[in-house]
Scaffold this active site. Structure first.
Site, PDB file in Angstrom:
ATOM      1  N   CYS A  49     -20.973 -31.999 -63.691  1.00  0.00           N
ATOM      2  CA  CYS A  49     -21.520 -32.175 -65.052  1.00  0.00           C
ATOM      3  C   CYS A  49     -21.316 -33.592 -65.606  1.00  0.00           C
ATOM      4  O   CYS A  49     -22.233 -34.179 -66.195  1.00  0.00           O
ATOM      5  CB  CYS A  49     -20.894 -31.150 -65.988  1.00  0.00           C
ATOM      6  SG  CYS A  49     -19.192 -30.744 -65.631  1.00  0.00           S
ATOM      7  N   HIS A  57     -19.683 -32.353 -73.057  1.00  0.00           N
ATOM      8  CA  HIS A  57     -18.825 -33.420 -72.526  1.00  0.00           C
ATOM      9  C   HIS A  57     -19.206 -34.765 -73.157  1.00  0.00           C
ATOM     10  O   HIS A  57     -20.393 -35.076 -73.308  1.00  0.00           O
ATOM     11  CB  HIS A  57     -19.022 -33.568 -71.013  1.00  0.00           C
ATOM     12  CG  HIS A  57     -18.389 -32.484 -70.189  1.00  0.00           C
ATOM     13  ND1 HIS A  57     -17.672 -31.442 -70.716  1.00  0.00           N
ATOM     14  CD2 HIS A  57     -18.364 -32.303 -68.832  1.00  0.00           C
ATOM     15  CE1 HIS A  57     -17.241 -30.665 -69.738  1.00  0.00           C
ATOM     16  NE2 HIS A  57     -17.648 -31.161 -68.581  1.00  0.00           N
TER      17      HIS A  57
HETATM   18  N1  LIG Z   1     -19.015 -24.825 -66.558  1.00  0.00           N
HETATM   19  C1  LIG Z   1     -19.530 -26.012 -66.240  1.00  0.00           C
HETATM   20  O1  LIG Z   1     -19.682 -26.940 -67.060  1.00  0.00           O
HETATM   21  C2  LIG Z   1     -19.978 -26.254 -64.869  1.00  0.00           C
HETATM   22  C3  LIG Z   1     -20.784 -27.339 -64.658  1.00  0.00           C
HETATM   23  C4  LIG Z   1     -21.213 -27.613 -63.377  1.00  0.00           C
HETATM   24  C5  LIG Z   1     -20.808 -26.795 -62.352  1.00  0.00           C
HETATM   25  N2  LIG Z   1     -19.999 -25.745 -62.577  1.00  0.00           N
HETATM   26  C6  LIG Z   1     -19.590 -24.939 -61.416  1.00  0.00           C
HETATM   27  O2  LIG Z   1     -20.235 -23.674 -61.425  1.00  0.00           O
HETATM   28  C7  LIG Z   1     -19.336 -22.697 -60.927  1.00  0.00           C
HETATM   29  C8  LIG Z   1     -19.191 -21.585 -61.954  1.00  0.00           C
HETATM   30  O3  LIG Z   1     -18.765 -22.092 -63.197  1.00  0.00           O
HETATM   31  P1  LIG Z   1     -18.715 -21.173 -64.501  1.00  0.00           P
HETATM   32  O4  LIG Z   1     -18.298 -22.085 -65.571  1.00  0.00           O
HETATM   33  O5  LIG Z   1     -19.963 -20.375 -64.662  1.00  0.00           O
HETATM   34  O6  LIG Z   1     -17.495 -20.180 -64.107  1.00  0.00           O
HETATM   35  P2  LIG Z   1     -17.159 -18.719 -64.665  1.00  0.00           P
HETATM   36  O7  LIG Z   1     -17.612 -18.548 -66.080  1.00  0.00           O
HETATM   37  O8  LIG Z   1     -15.732 -18.500 -64.347  1.00  0.00           O
HETATM   38  O9  LIG Z   1     -18.057 -17.744 -63.738  1.00  0.00           O
HETATM   39  C9  LIG Z   1     -17.832 -17.576 -62.354  1.00  0.00           C
HETATM   40  C10 LIG Z   1     -18.914 -16.673 -61.748  1.00  0.00           C
HETATM   41  O10 LIG Z   1     -18.708 -16.574 -60.347  1.00  0.00           O
HETATM   42  C11 LIG Z   1     -18.640 -15.198 -59.980  1.00  0.00           C
HETATM   43  N3  LIG Z   1     -17.763 -14.990 -58.827  1.00  0.00           N
HETATM   44  C12 LIG Z   1     -16.430 -15.238 -58.734  1.00  0.00           C
HETATM   45  N4  LIG Z   1     -15.971 -14.882 -57.510  1.00  0.00           N
HETATM   46  C13 LIG Z   1     -17.038 -14.388 -56.824  1.00  0.00           C
HETATM   47  C14 LIG Z   1     -17.208 -13.874 -55.517  1.00  0.00           C
HETATM   48  N5  LIG Z   1     -16.191 -13.768 -54.649  1.00  0.00           N
HETATM   49  N6  LIG Z   1     -18.453 -13.470 -55.153  1.00  0.00           N
HETATM   50  C15 LIG Z   1     -19.498 -13.554 -56.008  1.00  0.00           C
HETATM   51  N7  LIG Z   1     -19.390 -14.029 -57.259  1.00  0.00           N
HETATM   52  C16 LIG Z   1     -18.171 -14.460 -57.666  1.00  0.00           C
HETATM   53  C17 LIG Z   1     -18.085 -14.511 -61.213  1.00  0.00           C
HETATM   54  O11 LIG Z   1     -18.340 -13.123 -61.141  1.00  0.00           O
HETATM   55  P3  LIG Z   1     -17.367 -12.054 -61.891  1.00  0.00           P
HETATM   56  O12 LIG Z   1     -17.734 -12.103 -63.344  1.00  0.00           O
HETATM   57  O13 LIG Z   1     -17.748 -10.779 -61.235  1.00  0.00           O
HETATM   58  O14 LIG Z   1     -15.960 -12.484 -61.624  1.00  0.00           O
HETATM   59  C18 LIG Z   1     -18.900 -15.240 -62.288  1.00  0.00           C
HETATM   60  O15 LIG Z   1     -20.202 -14.733 -62.328  1.00  0.00           O
HETATM   61  C19 LIG Z   1     -18.040 -23.434 -60.586  1.00  0.00           C
HETATM   62  O16 LIG Z   1     -18.057 -23.792 -59.208  1.00  0.00           O
HETATM   63  C20 LIG Z   1     -18.107 -24.666 -61.427  1.00  0.00           C
HETATM   64  O17 LIG Z   1     -17.381 -25.748 -60.886  1.00  0.00           O
HETATM   65  C21 LIG Z   1     -19.584 -25.443 -63.814  1.00  0.00           C
END
Ligand SMILES: NC(=O)c1ccc[n+]([C@@H]2O[C@H](COP(=O)([O-])OP(=O)(O)OC[C@H]3O[C@@H](n4cnc5c(N)ncnc54)[C@H](OP(=O)(O)O)[C@@H]3O)[C@@H](O)[C@H]2O)c1
Length: 339
Positions: free
Chosen positions: A129, A244
């Protein structure tokens, strides 16, 4: 118009939910959509375009026949699943860090390097991001006068660490206001975030930088195709819910007037200039959260270096920093006949 079978990997997460909002908002051409997450979410219902969809556990078989996987379930999940299920027909646009620095995986911000999409082998990485909003602002400036060096300090929102981190901050704020002791143990973030700032994102590396910092450095060089760019970063988490911010110092090969920089930035697609400090107008996360553009302001000459400018860059890290950029990649691929 062709319609596509879509799968969301990580549909219950912050980024996953934003994917759904934006796909609906932009009326992305969808023939069918599958929502997947971890086994904990199996059977959960999520509303999409007025329909209650059921979340399934992410297993390889589920993705058969899918055209586009938007993936945001963490790097280890992407590494486990995506290489086996992607090819020229089933592509994944991956929001995690799993493949970003692989030589055969394009790392794309459509405003900057959409031509790289032509080289994909099934996986396209969405950058970090903090990198996305930085390169959008650097691109029009570097096209006019080449950049020599970039110094960036980030002020990153808690939403960047996912849903649980936001809940953790709310609880810490509530505890503090109720004079309860703060629980510093077993937190998602490495330190208490309420009423604090944390200069620690991801693990520390051998060079004493954090993973977050080196992502900005390495990804910026790859996206801008400037392997020798001098760039250094300090990444800091601040108690902001979403959006951010970055303080950026850019040294150019020649003198660059702030007026010319403002003109170039305001004419660049995807950037909004807010730069009227006398009227207290400058970009701030509280006002840009939920918006699509990268906001730039506080553009001024570096008083210590003739050829350098300072500026402040703010963007919604869940939108342009994650879900929106990934959907824009898919839209660009459709426009380029790659999908
Ligand atoms: N937030 C940001 O600003 C941002 C920006 C760029 C990239 N990202 C990246 O995007 C990813 C997710 O971020 P987020 O902020 O959305 O995190 P989050 O709110 O914690 O959500 C994580 C997601 O992944 C799923 N998950 C976890 N373990 C899993 C598994 N073993 N198999 C299938 N699904 C699984 C979770 O499902 P459950 O609900 O069932 O646990 C949930 O849907 C990360 O890698 C992060 O680095 C985030």
């Amino acid at each position: 118009m062709k319609e596509y079978k879509i799968a969301i990997l990580g549909a219950t997460g912050l980024v996953g939910q934003e994917f759904l909002k934006i796909l609906e908002e932009r009326n992305f051409p969808i023939s069918d959509i599958i929502l997947t997450a971890s086994s904990n979410s199996e059977g959960k219902k999520i509303l999409f375009k007025g329909e209650n969809l059921t979340v399934k556990e992410a297993k390889k078989e589920i993705f058969k026949g899918v055209d586009i996987i938007f993936s945001s379930a963490g790097a280890s999940v992407s590494k486990n699943l995506l290489p086996d299920i992607t090819n020229k027909e089933t592509i994944a646009i991956d929001n995690t860090s799993a493949f970003r620095m692989y030589g055969d995986v394009p790392l794309v911000v459509p405003e900057v390097n959409s031509e790289d999409l032509k080289k994909h082998n099934g996986i396209i990485s969405n950058p970090n991001c903090s990198t996305i909003q930085l390169v959008v602002a650097l691109k029009p400036l570097n096209d006019f006068i080449p950049i020599k060096r970039v110094i960036v300090s980030t002020y990153q929102a808690v939403s960047g660490a996912g849903n649980k981190a936001i809940q953790e901050m709310y609880k810490q704020i509530k505890d503090k206001l109720e004079n309860k002791p703060l629980n510093y143990e077993k937190t998602i973030l490495p330190q208490v975030i309420a009423f604090n700032v944390i200069p620690h994102g991801g693990n520390f590396l051998e060079n004493d930088y954090t993973e977050e910092e080196m992502k900005i450095v390495n990804e910026t060089k790859k996206i801008m195709n400037l392997p020798n760019l001098k760039i250094t970063a300090t990444s800091v988490r601040v108690p902001v819910i979403n959006g951010h911010s970055e303080s950026v110092n850019i040294e150019f090969e020649k003198e660059f007037s702030p007026e010319k920089a403002k003109e170039l930035l305001s004419n660049f697609k995807g950037i909004k200039l807010i730069d009227n400090p006398k009227n207290k107008e400058y970009p701030m996360p509280i006002f840009i959260s939920g918006k699509n553009d990268v906001f730039v302001g506080r553009i001024r000459k570096d008083t210590s270096c003739d050829n350098a400018l300072n500026m402040f860059i703010v963007a919604d890290n869940i939108r342009k920093g994650a879900a929106l950029n990934a959907i824009q990649i898919a839209e660009k691929m459709i426009e380029m006949n790659l999908l």
